[in-house]
Design an enzyme around this catalytic site. Sequence first.
Site, PDB file in Angstrom:
ATOM      1  N   THR A 254      28.834  61.891  10.911  1.00 40.36           N
ATOM      2  CA  THR A 254      29.026  60.875  10.145  1.00 40.36           C
ATOM      3  C   THR A 254      28.001  60.250   9.294  1.00 40.36           C
ATOM      4  O   THR A 254      27.460  59.340   9.672  1.00 40.36           O
ATOM      5  CB  THR A 254      29.880  59.732  10.782  1.00 40.36           C
ATOM      6  OG1 THR A 254      29.321  59.446  11.801  1.00 40.36           O
ATOM      7  CG2 THR A 254      31.203  60.360  11.350  1.00 40.36           C
TER       8      THR A 254
ATOM      9  N   GLU B  51      30.486  57.745  22.316  1.00 34.38           N
ATOM     10  CA  GLU B  51      29.506  57.932  23.167  1.00 34.38           C
ATOM     11  C   GLU B  51      28.205  57.200  23.347  1.00 34.38           C
ATOM     12  O   GLU B  51      28.066  56.379  22.230  1.00 34.38           O
ATOM     13  CB  GLU B  51      28.970  59.686  22.942  1.00 34.38           C
ATOM     14  CG  GLU B  51      28.745  59.798  21.507  1.00 34.38           C
ATOM     15  CD  GLU B  51      27.466  59.427  21.023  1.00 34.38           C
ATOM     16  OE1 GLU B  51      26.353  59.427  22.174  1.00 34.38           O
ATOM     17  OE2 GLU B  51      27.013  59.196  19.913  1.00 34.38           O
TER      18      GLU B  51
ATOM     19  N   GLU C  88      19.078  60.574  23.095  1.00 31.31           N
ATOM     20  CA  GLU C  88      18.575  61.835  22.971  1.00 31.31           C
ATOM     21  C   GLU C  88      17.426  61.985  24.045  1.00 31.31           C
ATOM     22  O   GLU C  88      16.754  61.059  24.341  1.00 31.31           O
ATOM     23  CB  GLU C  88      18.027  62.089  21.684  1.00 31.31           C
ATOM     24  CG  GLU C  88      19.150  62.346  20.657  1.00 31.31           C
ATOM     25  CD  GLU C  88      18.465  62.817  19.172  1.00 31.31           C
ATOM     26  OE1 GLU C  88      17.499  63.022  19.083  1.00 31.31           O
ATOM     27  OE2 GLU C  88      19.459  62.283  18.391  1.00 31.31           O
TER      28      GLU C  88
ATOM     29  N   ASN D 162      24.852  49.515  19.633  1.00 30.97           N
ATOM     30  CA  ASN D 162      24.067  49.919  18.948  1.00 30.97           C
ATOM     31  C   ASN D 162      23.093  48.939  18.075  1.00 30.97           C
ATOM     32  O   ASN D 162      21.948  48.597  18.128  1.00 30.97           O
ATOM     33  CB  ASN D 162      24.274  51.179  18.210  1.00 30.97           C
ATOM     34  CG  ASN D 162      24.148  52.490  18.910  1.00 30.97           C
ATOM     35  OD1 ASN D 162      23.879  52.402  19.924  1.00 30.97           O
ATOM     36  ND2 ASN D 162      24.453  53.435  18.033  1.00 30.97           N
TER      37      ASN D 162
ATOM     38  N   PHE E 256      14.743  47.933  26.383  1.00 32.54           N
ATOM     39  CA  PHE E 256      14.807  47.944  24.951  1.00 32.54           C
ATOM     40  C   PHE E 256      13.967  46.728  24.513  1.00 32.54           C
ATOM     41  O   PHE E 256      14.135  46.014  23.628  1.00 32.54           O
ATOM     42  CB  PHE E 256      16.225  47.977  24.380  1.00 32.54           C
ATOM     43  CG  PHE E 256      16.679  49.332  24.178  1.00 32.54           C
ATOM     44  CD1 PHE E 256      17.118  49.952  25.369  1.00 32.54           C
ATOM     45  CD2 PHE E 256      16.856  49.728  23.003  1.00 32.54           C
ATOM     46  CE1 PHE E 256      17.210  51.310  25.194  1.00 32.54           C
ATOM     47  CE2 PHE E 256      16.931  51.454  23.111  1.00 32.54           C
ATOM     48  CZ  PHE E 256      17.542  51.752  23.920  1.00 32.54           C
TER      49      PHE E 256
ATOM     50  N   ALA F 196       7.786  46.729  22.358  1.00 32.63           N
ATOM     51  CA  ALA F 196       7.149  46.773  20.941  1.00 32.63           C
ATOM     52  C   ALA F 196       6.774  48.088  20.522  1.00 32.63           C
ATOM     53  O   ALA F 196       6.268  49.103  21.214  1.00 32.63           O
ATOM     54  CB  ALA F 196       6.330  45.765  21.056  1.00 32.63           C
ATOM     55  N   GLY F 197       6.826  48.365  19.217  1.00 34.15           N
ATOM     56  CA  GLY F 197       6.413  49.828  18.794  1.00 34.15           C
ATOM     57  C   GLY F 197       6.463  49.839  17.144  1.00 34.15           C
ATOM     58  O   GLY F 197       6.522  48.710  16.578  1.00 34.15           O
TER      59      GLY F 197
ATOM     60  N   CYS G  41      20.940  57.356  15.244  1.00 32.21           N
ATOM     61  CA  CYS G  41      21.969  56.355  15.449  1.00 32.21           C
ATOM     62  C   CYS G  41      21.608  55.040  14.987  1.00 32.21           C
ATOM     63  O   CYS G  41      22.368  54.308  14.281  1.00 32.21           O
ATOM     64  CB  CYS G  41      22.262  56.213  16.933  1.00 32.21           C
ATOM     65  SG  CYS G  41      23.076  57.681  17.476  1.00 32.21           S
TER      66      CYS G  41
ATOM     67  N   LYS H 169      11.201  59.771  18.966  1.00 32.61           N
ATOM     68  CA  LYS H 169      10.712  59.344  20.222  1.00 32.61           C
ATOM     69  C   LYS H 169      10.474  60.616  21.066  1.00 32.61           C
ATOM     70  O   LYS H 169      10.701  61.748  20.637  1.00 32.61           O
ATOM     71  CB  LYS H 169      11.992  58.585  21.061  1.00 32.61           C
ATOM     72  CG  LYS H 169      13.345  59.575  21.113  1.00 32.61           C
ATOM     73  CD  LYS H 169      14.476  58.831  21.816  1.00 32.61           C
ATOM     74  CE  LYS H 169      15.200  59.565  22.546  1.00 32.61           C
ATOM     75  NZ  LYS H 169      16.445  58.594  23.452  1.00 32.61           N
TER      76      LYS H 169
HETATM   77  C1  UDX Z   1      20.561  55.271  20.719  1.00 39.16           C
HETATM   78  C2  UDX Z   1      21.382  54.721  21.971  1.00 39.16           C
HETATM   79  O1  UDX Z   1      20.512  54.362  22.915  1.00 39.16           O
HETATM   80  C3  UDX Z   1      22.432  55.408  22.508  1.00 39.16           C
HETATM   81  O2  UDX Z   1      23.374  54.794  23.390  1.00 39.16           O
HETATM   82  C4  UDX Z   1      23.410  55.897  21.215  1.00 39.16           C
HETATM   83  O3  UDX Z   1      24.762  56.696  21.841  1.00 39.16           O
HETATM   84  C5  UDX Z   1      22.614  56.850  20.191  1.00 39.16           C
HETATM   85  O4  UDX Z   1      21.587  55.921  19.784  1.00 39.16           O
HETATM   86  P1  UDX Z   1      18.804  57.223  20.714  1.00 39.16           P
HETATM   87  O5  UDX Z   1      19.032  57.341  19.378  1.00 39.16           O
HETATM   88  O6  UDX Z   1      18.834  58.616  21.400  1.00 39.16           O
HETATM   89  O7  UDX Z   1      20.076  56.487  21.327  1.00 39.16           O
HETATM   90  O8  UDX Z   1      17.375  56.759  21.240  1.00 39.16           O
HETATM   91  P2  UDX Z   1      16.996  55.396  22.025  1.00 39.16           P
HETATM   92  O9  UDX Z   1      16.163  55.708  23.429  1.00 39.16           O
HETATM   93  O10 UDX Z   1      18.175  54.343  22.093  1.00 39.16           O
HETATM   94  O11 UDX Z   1      15.931  54.901  20.918  1.00 39.16           O
HETATM   95  C6  UDX Z   1      16.113  54.542  19.455  1.00 39.16           C
HETATM   96  C7  UDX Z   1      15.039  54.074  18.954  1.00 39.16           C
HETATM   97  O12 UDX Z   1      14.571  52.770  19.331  1.00 39.16           O
HETATM   98  C8  UDX Z   1      13.651  54.979  19.026  1.00 39.16           C
HETATM   99  O13 UDX Z   1      12.978  55.305  17.713  1.00 39.16           O
HETATM  100  C9  UDX Z   1      12.699  54.341  20.037  1.00 39.16           C
HETATM  101  O14 UDX Z   1      11.518  54.594  20.046  1.00 39.16           O
HETATM  102  C10 UDX Z   1      13.015  53.042  19.730  1.00 39.16           C
HETATM  103  N1  UDX Z   1      12.859  51.982  20.751  1.00 39.16           N
HETATM  104  C11 UDX Z   1      13.514  52.134  21.919  1.00 39.16           C
HETATM  105  C12 UDX Z   1      11.822  51.100  20.490  1.00 39.16           C
HETATM  106  O15 UDX Z   1      11.064  50.937  19.656  1.00 39.16           O
HETATM  107  N2  UDX Z   1      11.678  50.148  21.808  1.00 39.16           N
HETATM  108  C13 UDX Z   1      12.569  50.187  22.786  1.00 39.16           C
HETATM  109  O16 UDX Z   1      12.258  49.330  23.831  1.00 39.16           O
HETATM  110  C14 UDX Z   1      13.386  50.981  22.945  1.00 39.16           C
END
Ligand code: UDX
Length: 436
Positions: free
Chosen positions: A86, A151, A155, A211, A252, A255-256, A263, A324
């Site tokens: 989607t 879901e 990843e 999300n 979560f 910082a970055g 997603c 990531k």
């Molecule tokens: C995410 C959701 O976690 C998951 O539940 C949903 O189904 C799909 O989207 P994903 O995109 O695989 O999963 O990655 P995630 O580990 O959540 O990280 C997403 C982004 O946030 C990455 O770019 C990561 O680097 C960033 N991030 C995550 C941060 O910058 N800081 C954090 O503390 C956590």
Amino acid sequence: MRVVMIGTGYVGLVSGACFADFGHHVTCVDKDASKIERLENGIMPIYEPGLDTLVETNVRAGRLDFTMDPKAAISEADIVFIAVGTPTRRGDGHADLQYVYAAAEEIAEYIDDYCVIVTKSTVPVGTGDEVEKIIAKARPRASFDVASNPEFLREGAAIDDFKRPDRVVVGAQTEEAFAAMQELYRPLYLNETPLLKTERRTAELIKYAANAFLATKISFINEISDLCDAVGANVQQVAKGIGLDNRIGSKFLHAGPGYGGSCFPKDTLALTKTAQDYGSPMSIIDTVIKVNDKRKASMVDRIVKACGGSVEGKTLAILGLTFKPGTDDMRDAPSLVIIPGLQALGANIRAYDPEGMEEAKGMFKDIELCDDAYHAMTGADAAVILTEWNEFRALNLKRVVETLSSNTLVDLRNIYPLDEVQNLDYHSIGRPNQPK
Ligand code: UDX
């Protein structure tokens, strides 16, 4: 149970393989002939730890197969999942549902006895109603229900997330549909996974709300990290200090360089569009999106500053390209903004990523893709960590200094303890350079 999974993308393939591993019989369907052929030969279309073995084991056990022609499988199915893409619709930010509706048309053609059609793709509120209408129109006498089962897979950790979820959310309108979904997830009762039953529209919204909330946490801590830089505080300690409060939680709050992936960027945008359409705008999420876009771009200034005010004619070693670690996915990765931004200011880029090199090819102009981190750093004026892959966490820092032509390390993921980098010109996010 007999399960059909329409779409062998990330979600469909992982979910299909995991349901097969639960003991169900799963047929995964895709229109892409080469993908099906590769899957039949055990070649995975994506990198996800453990997926190849899981697929191989279940194919061998006769519980998992792949096909382009879903007719037979759908006519015998108890549950048919729609797990197609989607993407963001070009131009307006809405989720593009054409593949979901095409799957519904196809399912309508082949369903036989009672079956539950489940959307696993992330779909805007009300999509289940639309799917139901499409099928009822095509097959007015068919016996079926439409459910939503979002879901929450990350990843890189998708298989574990699937098998040990915090919760399973099922949105449906009939007891028969709930009963089928409960039977499907029965193996999870062993570890007492909560199964939350809701009305279908509520389940659709739960996915977006989850999300959007996580994206908000990230943008929040990113702004706090800027304030830490300004006032000389340490963002990791702030995150710990607030995260120990159970109402906030510690996850979560890293910082970055801004969130990316398939997603968060897409789903936050789609949520704000839905909110606007229904006359209930979400200014918090509008701001989260803006903060994140600005965040990625601002990393360029940060790197330039670390390099003494200019990167013109300088060579930078970029460590990590994917959004990531643990994935080869480049979708909405901060690298896609940061690298062109640095190049526009005259920097030469040498880059390395443990899994993303194949995906990255063709996404950047004029960058040199290197064999490993040290190769990328050879002769470079500075190194920049963009993705926190494990192998970048354990760099030999003495060798880093010997390999670079300077000792400048920009760490956009805060992976090094400050007391380990005292011999470097080290720049991280929201942390004073002296250890406390
Ligand atoms: C995410 C959701 O976690 C998951 O539940 C949903 O189904 C799909 O989207 P994903 O995109 O695989 O999963 O990655 P995630 O580990 O959540 O990280 C997403 C982004 O946030 C990455 O770019 C990561 O680097 C960033 N991030 C995550 C941060 O910058 N800081 C954090 O503390 C956590």
